[in-house]
Write a protein that holds these residues in place. Structure first.
Motif, PDB file in Angstrom:
ATOM      1  N   ALA A 191       0.827  -1.204   0.000  1.00 14.93           N
ATOM      2  CA  ALA A 191       0.000   0.000   0.000  1.00 14.93           C
ATOM      3  C   ALA A 191       0.865   1.259   0.000  1.00 14.93           C
ATOM      4  O   ALA A 191       0.591   2.227  -0.731  1.00 14.93           O
ATOM      5  CB  ALA A 191      -0.927  -0.015   1.215  1.00 14.93           C
ATOM      6  N   ALA A 192       1.921   1.250   0.822  1.00 13.70           N
ATOM      7  CA  ALA A 192       2.808   2.416   0.876  1.00 13.70           C
ATOM      8  C   ALA A 192       3.483   2.647  -0.476  1.00 13.70           C
ATOM      9  O   ALA A 192       3.583   3.795  -0.953  1.00 13.70           O
ATOM     10  CB  ALA A 192       3.855   2.207   1.969  1.00 13.70           C
ATOM     11  N   MET A 193       3.929   1.554  -1.112  1.00 10.67           N
ATOM     12  CA  MET A 193       4.586   1.697  -2.409  1.00 10.67           C
ATOM     13  C   MET A 193       3.606   2.189  -3.464  1.00 10.67           C
ATOM     14  O   MET A 193       3.937   3.066  -4.287  1.00 10.67           O
ATOM     15  CB  MET A 193       5.183   0.351  -2.836  1.00 10.67           C
ATOM     16  CG  MET A 193       6.023   0.431  -4.105  1.00 10.67           C
ATOM     17  SD  MET A 193       6.611  -1.189  -4.640  1.00 10.67           S
ATOM     18  CE  MET A 193       7.560  -1.678  -3.190  1.00 10.67           C
ATOM     19  N   ALA A 194       2.394   1.662  -3.443  1.00 10.07           N
ATOM     20  CA  ALA A 194       1.394   2.073  -4.429  1.00 10.07           C
ATOM     21  C   ALA A 194       1.032   3.544  -4.270  1.00 10.07           C
ATOM     22  O   ALA A 194       0.930   4.286  -5.256  1.00 10.07           O
ATOM     23  CB  ALA A 194       0.146   1.202  -4.290  1.00 10.07           C
ATOM     24  N   VAL A 195       0.861   3.981  -3.031  1.00  9.02           N
ATOM     25  CA  VAL A 195       0.510   5.387  -2.790  1.00  9.02           C
ATOM     26  C   VAL A 195       1.650   6.304  -3.229  1.00  9.02           C
ATOM     27  O   VAL A 195       1.429   7.352  -3.846  1.00  9.02           O
ATOM     28  CB  VAL A 195       0.167   5.605  -1.303  1.00  9.02           C
ATOM     29  CG1 VAL A 195       0.042   7.094  -0.996  1.00  9.02           C
ATOM     30  CG2 VAL A 195      -1.125   4.880  -0.951  1.00  9.02           C
ATOM     31  N   LEU A 196       2.886   5.925  -2.914  1.00  8.61           N
ATOM     32  CA  LEU A 196       4.034   6.741  -3.286  1.00  8.61           C
ATOM     33  C   LEU A 196       4.162   6.859  -4.799  1.00  8.61           C
ATOM     34  O   LEU A 196       4.374   7.955  -5.336  1.00  8.61           O
ATOM     35  CB  LEU A 196       5.305   6.139  -2.689  1.00  8.61           C
ATOM     36  CG  LEU A 196       6.606   6.925  -2.916  1.00  8.61           C
ATOM     37  CD1 LEU A 196       6.519   8.293  -2.260  1.00  8.61           C
ATOM     38  CD2 LEU A 196       7.797   6.144  -2.374  1.00  8.61           C
ATOM     39  N   LEU A 197       4.020   5.736  -5.500  1.00  5.37           N
ATOM     40  CA  LEU A 197       4.141   5.764  -6.958  1.00  5.37           C
ATOM     41  C   LEU A 197       2.962   6.489  -7.593  1.00  5.37           C
ATOM     42  O   LEU A 197       3.124   7.182  -8.609  1.00  5.37           O
ATOM     43  CB  LEU A 197       4.238   4.333  -7.493  1.00  5.37           C
ATOM     44  CG  LEU A 197       5.539   3.598  -7.152  1.00  5.37           C
ATOM     45  CD1 LEU A 197       5.444   2.136  -7.557  1.00  5.37           C
ATOM     46  CD2 LEU A 197       6.725   4.254  -7.854  1.00  5.37           C
ATOM     47  N   ALA A 198       1.773   6.343  -7.010  1.00  2.76           N
ATOM     48  CA  ALA A 198       0.609   7.065  -7.532  1.00  2.76           C
ATOM     49  C   ALA A 198       0.800   8.572  -7.372  1.00  2.76           C
ATOM     50  O   ALA A 198       0.463   9.356  -8.269  1.00  2.76           O
ATOM     51  CB  ALA A 198      -0.655   6.615  -6.807  1.00  2.76           C
ATOM     52  N   PHE A 199       1.373   8.979  -6.234  1.00  2.20           N
ATOM     53  CA  PHE A 199       1.666  10.398  -6.039  1.00  2.20           C
ATOM     54  C   PHE A 199       2.658  10.892  -7.091  1.00  2.20           C
ATOM     55  O   PHE A 199       2.516  11.992  -7.631  1.00  2.20           O
ATOM     56  CB  PHE A 199       2.229  10.631  -4.640  1.00  2.20           C
ATOM     57  CG  PHE A 199       2.677  12.043  -4.402  1.00  2.20           C
ATOM     58  CD1 PHE A 199       1.754  13.049  -4.145  1.00  2.20           C
ATOM     59  CD2 PHE A 199       4.028  12.381  -4.448  1.00  2.20           C
ATOM     60  CE1 PHE A 199       2.166  14.363  -3.944  1.00  2.20           C
ATOM     61  CE2 PHE A 199       4.448  13.688  -4.243  1.00  2.20           C
ATOM     62  CZ  PHE A 199       3.506  14.683  -3.989  1.00  2.20           C
ATOM     63  N   GLY A 200       3.664  10.059  -7.393  1.00 10.74           N
ATOM     64  CA  GLY A 200       4.616  10.444  -8.433  1.00 10.74           C
ATOM     65  C   GLY A 200       3.951  10.597  -9.787  1.00 10.74           C
ATOM     66  O   GLY A 200       4.264  11.520 -10.544  1.00 10.74           O
ATOM     67  N   ALA A 237       1.839  14.418 -13.962  1.00  2.00           N
ATOM     68  CA  ALA A 237       0.757  15.005 -14.755  1.00  2.00           C
ATOM     69  C   ALA A 237       0.577  16.484 -14.427  1.00  2.00           C
ATOM     70  O   ALA A 237       0.350  17.315 -15.327  1.00  2.00           O
ATOM     71  CB  ALA A 237      -0.548  14.247 -14.503  1.00  2.00           C
ATOM     72  N   VAL A 238       0.699  16.831 -13.155  1.00  2.00           N
ATOM     73  CA  VAL A 238       0.567  18.238 -12.752  1.00  2.00           C
ATOM     74  C   VAL A 238       1.690  19.073 -13.367  1.00  2.00           C
ATOM     75  O   VAL A 238       1.464  20.172 -13.886  1.00  2.00           O
ATOM     76  CB  VAL A 238       0.571  18.358 -11.213  1.00  2.00           C
ATOM     77  CG1 VAL A 238       0.703  19.821 -10.791  1.00  2.00           C
ATOM     78  CG2 VAL A 238      -0.698  17.759 -10.634  1.00  2.00           C
ATOM     79  N   MET A 239       2.924  18.555 -13.309  1.00  2.00           N
ATOM     80  CA  MET A 239       4.053  19.290 -13.860  1.00  2.00           C
ATOM     81  C   MET A 239       3.921  19.469 -15.372  1.00  2.00           C
ATOM     82  O   MET A 239       4.238  20.541 -15.919  1.00  2.00           O
ATOM     83  CB  MET A 239       5.359  18.560 -13.541  1.00  2.00           C
ATOM     84  CG  MET A 239       5.773  18.608 -12.087  1.00  2.00           C
ATOM     85  SD  MET A 239       6.206  20.276 -11.513  1.00  2.00           S
ATOM     86  CE  MET A 239       4.692  20.692 -10.620  1.00  2.00           C
ATOM     87  N   LEU A 240       3.472  18.419 -16.069  1.00  2.00           N
ATOM     88  CA  LEU A 240       3.304  18.521 -17.514  1.00  2.00           C
ATOM     89  C   LEU A 240       2.214  19.530 -17.852  1.00  2.00           C
ATOM     90  O   LEU A 240       2.373  20.354 -18.765  1.00  2.00           O
ATOM     91  CB  LEU A 240       2.961  17.156 -18.102  1.00  2.00           C
ATOM     92  CG  LEU A 240       2.764  17.114 -19.619  1.00  2.00           C
ATOM     93  CD1 LEU A 240       4.010  17.603 -20.340  1.00  2.00           C
ATOM     94  CD2 LEU A 240       2.407  15.710 -20.071  1.00  2.00           C
TER      95      LEU A 240
END
Length: 311
Positions: free
Chosen positions: A91-100, A105-108
């Motif tokens: 769960a921690a890995m999924a949340v971290l990668l989803a945030f990335g 997308a926000v930066m683009l």
């Protein structure tokens, strides 16, 4: 969980090693178009590795996600991925990668928005400096001439792209040098280099500590110029475009002994005047095919356990 970790490590390894390997290579200057393709494939492979790792991590952490990801798959395929037993870490890995992913997308989006604002501002300034004549429509001419004491020329992308050039540049560019500058800028437009620059700037700004994204941005800005130089040189000769670059930039101090903001210009001129032999067609083909396989590797890592279970 092992597949998620393998994909994460694969993406991290590519992100760390690729800039070092490409920095040692000498062929990108000889084949900038191939180098652009290689960089795009590597970055796509890194992003795909992280996206697949996020998907499998989320499937391991939450039953609802697992049901959607493996909905049509037989039970043996689900068992092959060994998704149970690591719920908290997954769960921690999924949340971290989803945030990335969301941050990318926000930066683009921000980069594209800023580019559009800059483009509107430059078009507004262009209308002030070169107002439309009676009956003339905005963007109706592909070439706009501005009064200016500084020799300059640039391509203004958009729905109606235009080449803007100053009167001083017109006086300096002799013979076919103006045509070579136009071909250079059209090379940028035809290859949509502006989108490459937007994507690379967005990734490098969003993740400044990731080596591959910083190198991707720097190399995109360098390689797109080399590729456009080659487009112009094929039509008008290397000497013509080299002299045009000198005429447009000699007053900016870029060819002097002191460091200049655009230190790549002397290197570009030297490259045009002393060209190295191109790679053979066979080697170009091998490099292109090898680069195309980079995004395929994470797909193989992701699907091999499931395909093996179907035997």
């Amino acid at each position: 969980m092992l597949v998620s970790l393998a994909l994460l490590l694969l993406g991290a390894l590519a992100a760390v090693l690729t800039p070092r390997l490409m920095a040692r290579a000498r062929w990108p200057e000889r084949e900038p178009v191939v180098a652009l393709w290689v960089w795009q494939c590597v970055v796509a492979g890194v992003l795909l590795s992280f996206a697949l790792s996020m998907t499998f991590s989320a499937a391991a952490a939450w039953q609802a996600v697992r049901g959607h990801v493996f909905a049509p798959a037989p039970h043996a395929v689900v068992e092959a991925y060994a998704l149970g037993g690591h719920g908290r870490w997954s769960a921690a890995m999924a949340v971290l990668l989803a945030f990335g992913g969301v941050w990318s997308a926000v930066m683009l989006t921000r980069e594209v928005h800023r580019a559009q604002m800059r483009r509107r501002q430059r078009r507004a300034e262009l209308l002030v400096r070169a107002p439309l004549l009676p009956g003339e429509k905005p963007g109706s001419g592909r070439l706009v001439v501005l009064e200016g004491e500084r020799p300059d020329a640039w391509w203004l992308p958009g729905a109606a792209p235009q080449l803007v050039i100053t009167t001083t540049a017109l006086r300096r560019l002799k013979g076919r040098q103006l045509d070579a500058v136009l071909a250079h800028e059209q090379g940028h437009a035809n290859a949509r280099h502006d989108w490459l620059l937007h994507c690379s700037d967005a990734l490098a700004t969003g993740f400044p500590q990731v080596p591959v994204f910083a190198a991707f941005r720097d190399e995109m800005h360098r390689l797109v110029e080399l590729a456009a130089d080659d487009v112009a040189s094929k039509r008008f000769g290397r000497l013509t475009i080299a002299l045009a670059l000198v005429e447009l930039n000699e007053d900016r101090g870029v060819f002097g002994p002191c460091p200049a903001p655009d230190a790549q210009l002397p290197l570009r001129v030297n490259r045009l005047l002393t060209p190295a032999d191109r790679l053979t067609a066979g080697r170009r083909l091998r490099l292109t095919a090898a680069a195309a396989m980079v995004p395929v590797v994470p797909l193989l890592v992701a699907f091999i356990p499931g395909l093996s279970a179907l035997r």
